[in-house]
Design an enzyme around this catalytic site. Structure first.
Site, mmCIF file in Angstrom:
data_model
loop_
_atom_site.group_PDB
_atom_site.id
_atom_site.type_symbol
_atom_site.label_atom_id
_atom_site.label_comp_id
_atom_site.label_asym_id
_atom_site.label_seq_id
_atom_site.Cartn_x
_atom_site.Cartn_y
_atom_site.Cartn_z
ATOM 1 N N GLY A 30 -0.695 0.593 -4.454
ATOM 2 C CA GLY A 30 -2.050 0.865 -4.916
ATOM 3 C C GLY A 30 -2.986 1.158 -3.754
ATOM 4 O O GLY A 30 -4.176 1.359 -3.949
ATOM 5 N N CYS A 31 -2.437 1.170 -2.539
ATOM 6 C CA CYS A 31 -3.221 1.510 -1.349
ATOM 7 C C CYS A 31 -2.812 2.907 -0.897
ATOM 8 O O CYS A 31 -1.628 3.219 -0.914
ATOM 9 C CB CYS A 31 -2.939 0.539 -0.207
ATOM 10 S SG CYS A 31 -3.430 -1.147 -0.556
ATOM 11 N N GLU A 32 -3.778 3.713 -0.476
ATOM 12 C CA GLU A 32 -3.448 5.038 0.064
ATOM 13 C C GLU A 32 -2.720 4.893 1.392
ATOM 14 O O GLU A 32 -1.782 5.614 1.672
ATOM 15 C CB GLU A 32 -4.717 5.864 0.270
ATOM 16 C CG GLU A 32 -5.129 6.610 -0.966
ATOM 17 C CD GLU A 32 -6.336 7.510 -0.722
ATOM 18 O OE1 GLU A 32 -6.596 7.898 0.423
ATOM 19 O OE2 GLU A 32 -7.006 7.803 -1.718
#
Length: 135
Positions: free
Chosen positions: A50-52
């Site tokens: 869910g993190c770039e």
């Protein structure tokens, strides 16, 4: 909820910084304080989805309180992780679940600079911490 010494230090440092440039520099400095993760800890099991940017999180319970370590491939994210860890280190599971992340970054004067993707990423980190605390 009272702040740990580390969280209080973060709050004082960031509120004293007059501009975004000063806060950005502070973030870079805080990011360099992160305790490094070993190569074995930078695996998929510890990856925060869910993190770039790539982010890894490791947590352990010591004496009824949580202690986390984190790493990222992005400098600014390392700084954001460092101030997040300063806030959550030593909390119990219920305290961790009650933490208002937006409020913390607002107090630090960093909320406006958090793009939606960074905000989502930090929320994903907090969610992963809560999952570890539930396990």
């Amino acid at each position: 909820m009272t702040l740990s010494d580390n969280a209080q230090a973060a709050l004082e440092a960031f509120t004293a910084a007059g501009s975004w440039e000063q806060r950005a520099r502070l973030l870079m400095q805080w990011g360099e304080r992160l305790e490094p993760l070993g190569d074995g800890e930078r695996g998929d099991a510890n990856r925060v989805h869910g993190c770039e940017s790539q982010v890894w999180l490791v947590g352990e319970m010591r004496g009824g309180h949580w202690h986390f370590r984190a790493a990222s491939d992005a400098r600014l994210i390392r700084g954001l992780l460092a101030v997040l860890l300063a806030r959550v280190d030593g909390l119990s599971g219920p305290e961790l679940n009650a933490l208002d992340l937006a409020d913390w970054f607002n107090q630090l004067g960093l909320a406006r600079q958090l793009s939606p993707s960074r905000s989502n990423g930090l929320n994903a980190v907090l969610k992963k911490m809560a999952e570890l605390a539930q396990a």
